[in-house]
Design a protein around this motif. Structure first.
Motif, PDB file in Angstrom:
ATOM      1  N   TYR A 199       6.576 -12.751  -7.352  1.00 12.76           N
ATOM      2  CA  TYR A 199       5.666 -12.071  -8.267  1.00 12.76           C
ATOM      3  C   TYR A 199       6.233 -12.090  -9.686  1.00 12.76           C
ATOM      4  CZ  TYR A 199       2.847  -8.463 -10.464  1.00 12.76           C
ATOM      5  OH  TYR A 199       2.021  -7.791 -11.312  1.00 12.76           O
ATOM      6  N   LEU A 214       4.224   2.012  -8.686  1.00 15.66           N
ATOM      7  CA  LEU A 214       3.808   3.404  -8.803  1.00 15.66           C
ATOM      8  C   LEU A 214       2.349   3.609  -8.446  1.00 15.66           C
ATOM      9  CD1 LEU A 214       5.641   4.569 -12.038  1.00 15.66           C
ATOM     10  CD2 LEU A 214       6.003   5.387  -9.716  1.00 15.66           C
ATOM     11  N   ILE A 215       1.499   2.717  -8.953  1.00 15.31           N
ATOM     12  CA  ILE A 215       0.068   2.983  -8.849  1.00 15.31           C
ATOM     13  C   ILE A 215      -0.608   2.243  -7.706  1.00 15.31           C
ATOM     14  CG2 ILE A 215      -2.084   3.068 -10.141  1.00 15.31           C
ATOM     15  CD1 ILE A 215       0.008   4.641 -11.551  1.00 15.31           C
ATOM     16  N   THR A 216      -0.514   0.952  -7.725  1.00 14.68           N
ATOM     17  CA  THR A 216      -1.281   0.215  -6.713  1.00 14.68           C
ATOM     18  C   THR A 216      -0.515   0.073  -5.406  1.00 14.68           C
ATOM     19  OG1 THR A 216      -0.446  -1.955  -7.360  1.00 14.68           O
ATOM     20  CG2 THR A 216      -2.337  -1.126  -8.562  1.00 14.68           C
ATOM     21  N   GLY A 262      -0.545  -2.178 -16.743  1.00 11.28           N
ATOM     22  CA  GLY A 262       0.864  -1.872 -16.526  1.00 11.28           C
ATOM     23  C   GLY A 262       1.554  -1.404 -17.784  1.00 11.28           C
ATOM     24  N   ALA A 263       1.301  -2.112 -18.879  1.00  9.68           N
ATOM     25  CA  ALA A 263       1.951  -1.746 -20.139  1.00  9.68           C
ATOM     26  C   ALA A 263       1.605  -0.317 -20.533  1.00  9.68           C
ATOM     27  CB  ALA A 263       1.537  -2.714 -21.229  1.00  9.68           C
ATOM     28  N   GLY A 322       6.106  -3.344 -17.391  1.00  5.13           N
ATOM     29  CA  GLY A 322       4.950  -2.515 -17.065  1.00  5.13           C
ATOM     30  C   GLY A 322       4.275  -2.938 -15.780  1.00  5.13           C
ATOM     31  N   ALA A 323       4.081  -4.227 -15.625  1.00  9.23           N
ATOM     32  CA  ALA A 323       3.399  -4.718 -14.429  1.00  9.23           C
ATOM     33  C   ALA A 323       4.157  -4.309 -13.173  1.00  9.23           C
ATOM     34  CB  ALA A 323       3.261  -6.231 -14.495  1.00  9.23           C
ATOM     35  N   ASP A 345      -2.685  -6.446 -14.288  1.00  4.26           N
ATOM     36  CA  ASP A 345      -1.369  -5.829 -14.091  1.00  4.26           C
ATOM     37  C   ASP A 345      -0.635  -5.715 -15.418  1.00  4.26           C
ATOM     38  OD1 ASP A 345      -1.819  -5.662 -11.409  1.00  4.26           O
ATOM     39  OD2 ASP A 345      -0.258  -7.076 -10.788  1.00  4.26           O
ATOM     40  N   ALA A 367       8.358   8.198  -8.770  1.00  7.81           N
ATOM     41  CA  ALA A 367       7.403   9.125  -9.369  1.00  7.81           C
ATOM     42  C   ALA A 367       8.025  10.500  -9.537  1.00  7.81           C
ATOM     43  CB  ALA A 367       6.152   9.213  -8.503  1.00  7.81           C
ATOM     44  N   ALA A 418       2.331   9.756  -2.868  1.00  5.09           N
ATOM     45  CA  ALA A 418       3.368   9.232  -1.996  1.00  5.09           C
ATOM     46  C   ALA A 418       3.689  10.207  -0.863  1.00  5.09           C
ATOM     47  CB  ALA A 418       4.631   8.953  -2.804  1.00  5.09           C
ATOM     48  N   TYR A 476       6.215  -1.693 -12.752  1.00  4.71           N
ATOM     49  CA  TYR A 476       6.077  -0.252 -12.517  1.00  4.71           C
ATOM     50  C   TYR A 476       4.658   0.111 -12.084  1.00  4.71           C
ATOM     51  CZ  TYR A 476      10.771   0.838 -14.023  1.00  4.71           C
ATOM     52  OH  TYR A 476      12.127   0.931 -14.078  1.00  4.71           O
ATOM     53  N   TYR A 477       3.728  -0.564 -12.677  1.00  2.51           N
ATOM     54  CA  TYR A 477       2.334  -0.331 -12.310  1.00  2.51           C
ATOM     55  C   TYR A 477       2.129  -0.578 -10.830  1.00  2.51           C
ATOM     56  CZ  TYR A 477      -2.781  -0.658 -12.646  1.00  2.51           C
ATOM     57  OH  TYR A 477      -4.135  -0.472 -12.499  1.00  2.51           O
ATOM     58  N   ARG A 478       2.675  -1.673 -10.365  1.00  2.00           N
ATOM     59  CA  ARG A 478       2.501  -2.026  -8.959  1.00  2.00           C
ATOM     60  C   ARG A 478       3.193  -1.034  -8.032  1.00  2.00           C
ATOM     61  NH1 ARG A 478       2.025  -7.483  -6.281  1.00  2.00           N
ATOM     62  NH2 ARG A 478      -0.006  -8.042  -7.100  1.00  2.00           N
ATOM     63  N   ALA A 506       2.765  11.501 -13.281  1.00  7.62           N
ATOM     64  CA  ALA A 506       3.862  11.259 -12.353  1.00  7.62           C
ATOM     65  C   ALA A 506       3.754  12.158 -11.132  1.00  7.62           C
ATOM     66  CB  ALA A 506       5.195  11.498 -13.052  1.00  7.62           C
ATOM     67  N   GLY A 521       0.795  -1.221   0.000  1.00  6.14           N
ATOM     68  CA  GLY A 521       0.000   0.000   0.000  1.00  6.14           C
ATOM     69  C   GLY A 521       0.822   1.263   0.000  1.00  6.14           C
ATOM     70  N   GLN A 522       2.081   1.171  -0.382  1.00  4.33           N
ATOM     71  CA  GLN A 522       2.893   2.377  -0.468  1.00  4.33           C
ATOM     72  C   GLN A 522       3.528   2.456  -1.839  1.00  4.33           C
ATOM     73  OE1 GLN A 522       5.720   2.300   2.706  1.00  4.33           O
ATOM     74  NE2 GLN A 522       4.304   3.337   4.089  1.00  4.33           N
ATOM     75  N   SER A 523       3.208   3.514  -2.522  1.00  2.00           N
ATOM     76  CA  SER A 523       3.833   3.666  -3.833  1.00  2.00           C
ATOM     77  C   SER A 523       5.192   4.313  -3.660  1.00  2.00           C
ATOM     78  CB  SER A 523       2.956   4.514  -4.739  1.00  2.00           C
ATOM     79  OG  SER A 523       2.836   5.810  -4.217  1.00  2.00           O
ATOM     80  N   ALA A 524       6.029   4.155  -4.641  1.00  2.00           N
ATOM     81  CA  ALA A 524       7.390   4.652  -4.540  1.00  2.00           C
ATOM     82  C   ALA A 524       7.450   6.095  -5.011  1.00  2.00           C
ATOM     83  CB  ALA A 524       8.326   3.775  -5.341  1.00  2.00           C
ATOM     84  N   GLY A 525       7.346   7.015  -4.054  1.00  2.00           N
ATOM     85  CA  GLY A 525       7.336   8.423  -4.389  1.00  2.00           C
ATOM     86  C   GLY A 525       8.574   8.860  -5.145  1.00  2.00           C
ATOM     87  N   ARG A 535      -5.424   4.866  -4.337  1.00  5.47           N
ATOM     88  CA  ARG A 535      -5.391   3.412  -4.462  1.00  5.47           C
ATOM     89  C   ARG A 535      -6.798   2.817  -4.438  1.00  5.47           C
ATOM     90  NH1 ARG A 535      -2.185   3.111  -0.158  1.00  5.47           N
ATOM     91  NH2 ARG A 535      -0.641   4.648  -0.821  1.00  5.47           N
ATOM     92  N   VAL A 590       1.157  10.816  -8.815  1.00  6.32           N
ATOM     93  CA  VAL A 590       1.650   9.644  -8.097  1.00  6.32           C
ATOM     94  C   VAL A 590       2.587  10.105  -6.980  1.00  6.32           C
ATOM     95  CG1 VAL A 590       3.029   7.558  -8.261  1.00  6.32           C
ATOM     96  CG2 VAL A 590       1.466   8.163 -10.103  1.00  6.32           C
ATOM     97  N   TYR A 649       3.399   2.072 -18.168  1.00 13.63           N
ATOM     98  CA  TYR A 649       4.828   1.990 -18.462  1.00 13.63           C
ATOM     99  C   TYR A 649       5.172   2.862 -19.659  1.00 13.63           C
ATOM    100  CZ  TYR A 649       9.380  -0.240 -19.292  1.00 13.63           C
ATOM    101  OH  TYR A 649      10.706  -0.495 -19.465  1.00 13.63           O
TER     102      TYR A 649
END
Lengths: 206, 206, 206, 206
Positions: free
Chosen positions: C191, C181-183, D174-175, C174-175, D170, C119, D126, C177-179, D119, C112-116, D136, D122, D178
């Motif tokens: 994974y 950054l977004i989710t 994701g794609a 993509g998956a 995802d 971003a 964060a 980064y999606y995870r 960005a 539950g924490q995106s990578a600020g 989220r 996002v 990305y």
DNA sequence: CAATAAGCGAGACGGTACGTCACGTCTTGAT
DNA sequence: ATCAAGACGTGACGTACCGTCTCGCTTATTG
């Protein structure tokens, strides 16, 4: 053993720097007068410049000092005329600096504009004791010239014996500087004439 | 409809800044007079300061301008005495700034030291047209005072009718500024007296 | 003729700045990542820093760019394994930045924490066209690596000939980064494995 | 006792601020998106604005959040078509933000431009935990929609039973992200179609 | 109807960082 | 030792935007 060793300084360099510095100083004013800029235009390294003058202020003074030495006072036998001429020379020198750093449009309208460059140089003199002495010596010489001229006139009975030549010079030169530095009023030969006449009313023998 | 809107400026803030700025200016001199420093000591954000004065120069002028307004010229019926007093006031103000930024040791030796602070302020006036006008207005007022006093004396026959009051003021005040800015010679009441006397020799009716 | 002139840049300086900047960036996060601060800690003048990177953003990118270059993709003959490894490397890099600027307590709870930080860097890339190109080049190189590996596998018949390697990389990377950054969901080797397997198999019933 | 007291908030104000904020955000980008500026254009005091959103970031999110809720996924019985449509909707939303803050000239050339606005949002998420959760949740809802659609298809035997719907989403979403965030490559319906087809088929030879 | 409470516009304020500028010093290689 | 080139440390400048605060005024609800 006292022989100079290593590569000798390029004698042209001094002149080139001073010339460029003078242009910048008069055209752009003191704020835009930058060591980097001068060095670049003169095609000279900053080190070369600093080897000769330890400070931006010193360079500036060197530049201005050059153009001010040539003032003289004649002895035509007519003190009034000679003093007016003397004042007019000073005024001309000051007026030249008045334009410094101003756009071409403003040049005509000299009224209400004080001469920042002169003020900057005075400030520089206050910042560095050595510049201070230097500048004061320069002015002392100039004042001594005028004083001597007045004293000569005094011996001939042209002025009252109890008048103080130094005080007279203070009054005359002072008025010019006051106008150019503080009130921003114009100074020209006409003003110089009025000035001398007014002061003379006080120094002439009754 | 002329309702003041928004949070009003804290009047204390102005005063505090000016006080601190004044201290800094006189104690440290113009070079060490820093906006950051003033703001910090005054306990004020730099932005607050810049909201009032757009420039370090403006602030400095504001500080000095304050302390110069209170000069007056009396009319005791004795023009000579009144003028001497007037000159002495100006001299005192200038002497106060002369000490600015100098170590305690140097303070006694005033001879041969020009007042850098005054020069810096004049330079500042030249850098910013608005400051220039402001300062000139201030001086015009002061000069007008003296001129009015002299004209009054003229109407009473104390001075020659053909003498120009403006010229007289230029000579008197000019001499003071010339000394403090250029030659660095001391100015005091004694000098002021000599000055007025010398000038008077020229303006007194024969 | 191609002689290097002038004092050369101190190579240590670059390294020291980048090191300090990296520490700050990861420990404090982007908001607390201050040019002044970095300069001070690195014992370097701000100007020195700005001479190398024109902007805080540029510096940040430079720091991160460094740590990302070393990703590689092996060719063990087993495409699936090599891709999983590749993905895991990327994931590891991203996870490192995920901690940036967070108190030690929160570190465990990655869900539950995106990578600020990531971003912010992407945002920085969007703010400055030159950074954008730079970053994209960096990624293009990385993608080209993976694509080449996949194509090699294709020539050996490991993957279907009508599959698009670029598309595959988009899906996989993509998956991740999606995870992050977004989710804000965690990414790890497990994974990555699922991801590769799913992409390999497709979803349609056979 | 639960009654609201005092002057009620002007309902128009919220709308006006959001409208103006939206315009600014999309036309000028995040950097130029300034609270002072928005307030001024909206004809609103900053306090009014801060009473509603505690932070610039919160306002920005509120603006964007609005325009993103309307995405839906149909169930026409054709999963492939429905997913492509879904992806195309997301792509359209992302493409809209891609233009943000760019001069009109650059608009056509979307290739090689990442979407800074996304960005920044996002990054904002964060920076503020509450925004993070909010965003989220929004995405979870959207993902749940797609997952549910896929699972429905699974129950009908349209997709393999051992495939993971979350993983599929995802990969697909994701794609898109990305491309728009990292590589800056364009995303459109054509790309969405390729993407879905590739994911459906898998890469392994049959 | 007066008191009370909140909304609102305007703009001051503290704070913090930014990026820039010029000074004067230093380091390098070449003359 | 001089010179050109240019890096470097230092210190201040003025600007920008954030989010908070303080005014005076307006608009509702409540006693």
């Amino acid at each position: 053993m006292n022989a100079r060793r290593g590569r000798p300084r390029d004698p042209d360099t001094d002149a080139r720097i001073l010339r460029v510095a003078g242009e910048q100083l008069l055209e752009r004013g003191y704020t835009a007068f930058t060591v980097d800029h001068v060095a670049e235009i003169a095609g000279v390294a900053k080190t070369t410049l600093y080897r000769r003058w330890p400070t931006r202020d010193h360079l500036a003074i060197a530049v201005i000092g050059r153009g001010q030495e040539e003032i003289e006072i004649a002895d035509t036998g007519d003190l009034r005329a000679d003093l007016i001429d003397f004042m007019a020379q000073i005024a001309a020198g000051l007026n030249r600096t008045r334009r410094a750093g101003r756009a071409a449009d403003d040049q005509d309208d000299q009224d209400g504009q004080s001469a920042g460059l002169v003020a900057e140089l005075v400030a520089a003199a206050a910042r560095h004791p050595d510049i201070g002495t230097l500048v004061r010596d320069l002015f002392d010489k100039r004042i001594a010239l005028a004083v001597a001229r007045i004293e000569a006139a005094g011996r001939r009975g042209e002025v009252r014996s109890d008048s103080d030549p130094h005080l007279l010079v203070d009054q005359l030169a002072g008025a010019l500087y006051y106008r150019i530095l503080i009130t921003g009023k114009p100074i020209d030969r006409r003003y110089a004439t009025h000035l001398v006449d007014a002061a003379f009313a006080g120094v002439l023998p009754r």
